[in-house]
Motif scaffolding. Structure first.
Motif, PDB file in Angstrom:
ATOM      1  N   ASP A   1     -18.959  -5.979   4.866  1.00  0.00           N
ATOM      2  CA  ASP A   1     -18.113  -4.933   5.784  1.00  0.00           C
ATOM      3  C   ASP A   1     -17.195  -4.589   6.164  1.00  0.00           C
ATOM      4  O   ASP A   1     -16.300  -5.542   7.178  1.00  0.00           O
ATOM      5  CB  ASP A   1     -19.037  -2.862   6.404  1.00  0.00           C
ATOM      6  CG  ASP A   1     -20.168  -2.701   5.164  1.00  0.00           C
ATOM      7  OD1 ASP A   1     -19.878  -3.384   3.735  1.00  0.00           O
ATOM      8  OD2 ASP A   1     -20.389  -2.126   6.184  1.00  0.00           O
ATOM      9  N   ARG A   2     -15.856  -3.858   5.713  1.00  0.00           N
ATOM     10  CA  ARG A   2     -14.672  -3.618   5.851  1.00  0.00           C
ATOM     11  C   ARG A   2     -14.235  -2.606   6.618  1.00  0.00           C
ATOM     12  O   ARG A   2     -14.423  -1.215   6.348  1.00  0.00           O
ATOM     13  CB  ARG A   2     -13.329  -3.877   4.683  1.00  0.00           C
ATOM     14  CG  ARG A   2     -13.776  -5.126   4.113  1.00  0.00           C
ATOM     15  CD  ARG A   2     -13.371  -6.026   4.864  1.00  0.00           C
ATOM     16  NE  ARG A   2     -13.157  -6.819   4.379  1.00  0.00           N
ATOM     17  CZ  ARG A   2     -14.334  -8.327   4.488  1.00  0.00           C
ATOM     18  NH1 ARG A   2     -15.443  -8.165   4.807  1.00  0.00           N
ATOM     19  NH2 ARG A   2     -14.291  -9.441   3.251  1.00  0.00           N
ATOM     20  N   PHE A   3     -12.964  -2.158   7.448  1.00  0.00           N
ATOM     21  CA  PHE A   3     -12.468  -0.703   8.381  1.00  0.00           C
ATOM     22  C   PHE A   3     -11.352  -0.746   8.568  1.00  0.00           C
ATOM     23  O   PHE A   3     -10.643  -2.121   8.861  1.00  0.00           O
ATOM     24  CB  PHE A   3     -13.471  -0.691   9.965  1.00  0.00           C
ATOM     25  CG  PHE A   3     -13.230   0.074  10.877  1.00  0.00           C
ATOM     26  CD1 PHE A   3     -13.485   1.092  10.323  1.00  0.00           C
ATOM     27  CD2 PHE A   3     -11.824  -0.221  11.397  1.00  0.00           C
ATOM     28  CE1 PHE A   3     -12.928   2.658  11.136  1.00  0.00           C
ATOM     29  CE2 PHE A   3     -11.752   1.169  12.544  1.00  0.00           C
ATOM     30  CZ  PHE A   3     -12.191   2.307  11.590  1.00  0.00           C
ATOM     31  N   VAL A   4     -10.521   0.225   8.472  1.00  0.00           N
ATOM     32  CA  VAL A   4      -9.392   0.427   8.013  1.00  0.00           C
ATOM     33  C   VAL A   4      -9.340   1.760   9.097  1.00  0.00           C
ATOM     34  O   VAL A   4      -9.960   2.835   8.817  1.00  0.00           O
ATOM     35  CB  VAL A   4      -8.598   1.102   7.472  1.00  0.00           C
ATOM     36  CG1 VAL A   4      -6.752   1.375   6.988  1.00  0.00           C
ATOM     37  CG2 VAL A   4      -8.693  -0.194   5.945  1.00  0.00           C
ATOM     38  N   LEU A   5      -8.035   1.661  10.671  1.00  0.00           N
ATOM     39  CA  LEU A   5      -8.019   2.587  11.223  1.00  0.00           C
ATOM     40  C   LEU A   5      -6.732   3.554  11.022  1.00  0.00           C
ATOM     41  O   LEU A   5      -5.924   2.946  11.127  1.00  0.00           O
ATOM     42  CB  LEU A   5      -8.082   1.874  12.521  1.00  0.00           C
ATOM     43  CG  LEU A   5      -7.760   3.314  13.649  1.00  0.00           C
ATOM     44  CD1 LEU A   5      -8.747   3.694  14.193  1.00  0.00           C
ATOM     45  CD2 LEU A   5      -6.841   2.694  15.424  1.00  0.00           C
ATOM     46  N   SER A   6      -7.093   4.584  10.737  1.00  0.00           N
ATOM     47  CA  SER A   6      -5.603   5.372   9.548  1.00  0.00           C
ATOM     48  C   SER A   6      -5.563   5.622  10.823  1.00  0.00           C
ATOM     49  O   SER A   6      -3.793   5.861  11.298  1.00  0.00           O
ATOM     50  CB  SER A   6      -6.159   6.464   8.247  1.00  0.00           C
ATOM     51  OG  SER A   6      -4.625   6.796   8.020  1.00  0.00           O
TER      52      SER A   6
ATOM     53  N   HIS B   1       0.208   1.564  18.549  1.00  0.00           N
ATOM     54  CA  HIS B   1      -0.268   1.062  17.338  1.00  0.00           C
ATOM     55  C   HIS B   1      -0.657  -0.115  16.883  1.00  0.00           C
ATOM     56  O   HIS B   1      -0.482  -1.153  17.311  1.00  0.00           O
ATOM     57  CB  HIS B   1       0.575   2.372  16.484  1.00  0.00           C
ATOM     58  CG  HIS B   1       0.960   3.472  16.973  1.00  0.00           C
ATOM     59  ND1 HIS B   1       2.407   4.012  16.214  1.00  0.00           N
ATOM     60  CD2 HIS B   1       0.673   4.431  17.175  1.00  0.00           C
ATOM     61  CE1 HIS B   1       2.540   5.088  15.594  1.00  0.00           C
ATOM     62  NE2 HIS B   1       1.263   5.642  17.162  1.00  0.00           N
ATOM     63  N   PRO B   2      -2.182  -0.056  16.112  1.00  0.00           N
ATOM     64  CA  PRO B   2      -2.611  -1.528  15.935  1.00  0.00           C
ATOM     65  C   PRO B   2      -1.669  -2.074  14.901  1.00  0.00           C
ATOM     66  O   PRO B   2      -1.443  -1.631  13.948  1.00  0.00           O
ATOM     67  CB  PRO B   2      -4.023  -0.956  15.569  1.00  0.00           C
ATOM     68  CG  PRO B   2      -4.259   0.179  15.782  1.00  0.00           C
ATOM     69  CD  PRO B   2      -2.767   0.918  15.594  1.00  0.00           C
ATOM     70  N   SER B   3      -1.051  -3.311  15.320  1.00  0.00           N
ATOM     71  CA  SER B   3      -0.197  -4.251  14.525  1.00  0.00           C
ATOM     72  C   SER B   3      -0.280  -5.185  15.104  1.00  0.00           C
ATOM     73  O   SER B   3      -0.827  -5.831  15.806  1.00  0.00           O
ATOM     74  CB  SER B   3       1.052  -4.066  14.809  1.00  0.00           C
ATOM     75  OG  SER B   3       1.222  -4.040  16.046  1.00  0.00           O
ATOM     76  N   GLY B   4      -0.282  -6.252  13.993  1.00  0.00           N
ATOM     77  CA  GLY B   4      -0.034  -7.294  14.290  1.00  0.00           C
ATOM     78  C   GLY B   4      -1.381  -8.152  13.703  1.00  0.00           C
ATOM     79  O   GLY B   4      -1.771  -7.856  13.066  1.00  0.00           O
TER      80      GLY B   4
ATOM     81  N   CYS C   1     -12.713   3.610   6.246  1.00  0.00           N
ATOM     82  CA  CYS C   1     -11.796   4.268   7.496  1.00  0.00           C
ATOM     83  C   CYS C   1     -11.585   5.564   8.138  1.00  0.00           C
ATOM     84  O   CYS C   1     -12.359   6.544   7.652  1.00  0.00           O
ATOM     85  CB  CYS C   1     -10.822   4.191   5.658  1.00  0.00           C
ATOM     86  SG  CYS C   1      -8.555   5.077   6.149  1.00  0.00           S
ATOM     87  N   LEU C   2     -10.658   5.236   8.397  1.00  0.00           N
ATOM     88  CA  LEU C   2     -11.101   6.916  10.033  1.00  0.00           C
ATOM     89  C   LEU C   2      -9.557   7.441   9.919  1.00  0.00           C
ATOM     90  O   LEU C   2      -9.142   6.621  10.430  1.00  0.00           O
ATOM     91  CB  LEU C   2     -11.099   6.032  11.674  1.00  0.00           C
ATOM     92  CG  LEU C   2     -10.874   6.993  12.408  1.00  0.00           C
ATOM     93  CD1 LEU C   2     -12.453   8.310  11.956  1.00  0.00           C
ATOM     94  CD2 LEU C   2     -11.535   6.543  14.015  1.00  0.00           C
ATOM     95  N   CYS C   3      -9.355   8.394   9.649  1.00  0.00           N
ATOM     96  CA  CYS C   3      -8.515   9.434   9.625  1.00  0.00           C
ATOM     97  C   CYS C   3      -8.517  10.562  10.431  1.00  0.00           C
ATOM     98  O   CYS C   3      -9.589  10.883  11.006  1.00  0.00           O
ATOM     99  CB  CYS C   3      -8.408   9.758   8.007  1.00  0.00           C
ATOM    100  SG  CYS C   3      -8.517   8.670   6.535  1.00  0.00           S
TER     101      CYS C   3
END
Length: 261
Positions: free
Chosen positions: A50-55, A91-94, A132-134
């Motif tokens: 599964d995939r997860f995106v933290l918006s 903020h998540p990056s990299g 995706c969490l918004c």
């Protein structure tokens, strides 16, 4: 909910609290409104593919604490949170954060990215899900509604959007900023499979996601309290202000004494 998960969630909340105290940074309120959702997804719902995106990138701390609870980040990693040249920015990056697929923080991008992932999975014949969490505030962005319309049209039943509806954003209450305190009827009008649940109840989150899909994207409205369990619970101050030593000690005592419920 098992005793083991209750203990794990409580300890992760304490670590999240310490993370922000040590970094002397704000945005703790939005982290504490979604920590149950993040922990539930990663420990009780998501499978390996599964995939997860933290918006809602403001809640990077909650994501990092969750990854720590999984053993994907170390205490040494967390100690660099928001520091210069850190693996773990505000903020998540990299590319070094385990499981991070996109840099986020400019709000409103996550639903579109997650929709693209869900569509790509279908074209490739893969059966994994995309979560995706918004935040509720970012649904004032037109890009979120465009993504929702597209996902519904494509009938992306492998897409699950979770909206942390704590009712507060940077400049006030969502009801005061844009006359909206509940996104449920608006999203339902678009044709999504939408359900509002207690966002602080892990069992409710698991049950809602386990319900068989009806052929369209699922949207879970997480009814939450910003800064839950902290001295500024439900207040705008939790969006910005860091913790004083006294507030940290009081919040930690509350978590240790009362657990997660």
């Amino acid at each position: 909910m098992s005793d083991r998960f209750v203990d794990l969630l409580r300890n992760t909340k304490i670590r999240l609290l310490q993370l922000h105290r040590d970094a002397n940074c704000g945005h703790l309120g939005g982290n504490f409104s979604c920590i149950e959702a993040l922990m539930t997804l990663h420990h009780r719902v998501m499978e390996a593919d599964d995939r997860f995106v933290l918006s809602k990138g403001h809640s990077a701390g909650a994501l990092y604490a969750t990854l720590w609870s999984l053993g994907h980040l170390s205490d040494a990693d967390l100690q660099t949170f928001t520091r210069d040249d850190s693996l773990l920015p505000g903020h998540p990056s990299g590319s070094g954060i385990p499981g991070l697929m996109f840099s986020t923080g400019s709000l409103g991008h996550g639903p579109s990215l997650a929709t693209g992932l869900a569509l790509a999975a279908r074209h490739k014949g893969l059966d994994h899900r995309v979560f995706c969490l918004c935040s509720d505030g970012e649904w004032q962005e037109g890009s979120c509604w465009e993504a929702l319309s597209f996902a519904i049209h494509q009938r992306l039943k492998n897409l699950v959007l979770l909206i942390d509806q704590n009712g507060l954003q940077g400049f006030g209450r969502t009801a005061d900023v844009i006359s909206c305190d509940d996104l449920t009827p608006r999203i339902a009008a678009f044709g999504a499979d939408v359900e509002k649940i207690n966002g602080h109840d892990p069992d409710a989150i698991v049950k809602a996601i386990a319900r068989p899909p009806n052929g369209v994207p699922r949207v879970l409205i997480l009814d939450t309290v910003k800064g839950r369990g902290l001295h500024f619970e439900g207040q705008l101050e939790s969006h910005y202000l860091p913790l004083s030593e006294a507030n940290y000690a009081a919040a930690r005592s509350t978590l240790e004494r009362e657990g997660c419920q």
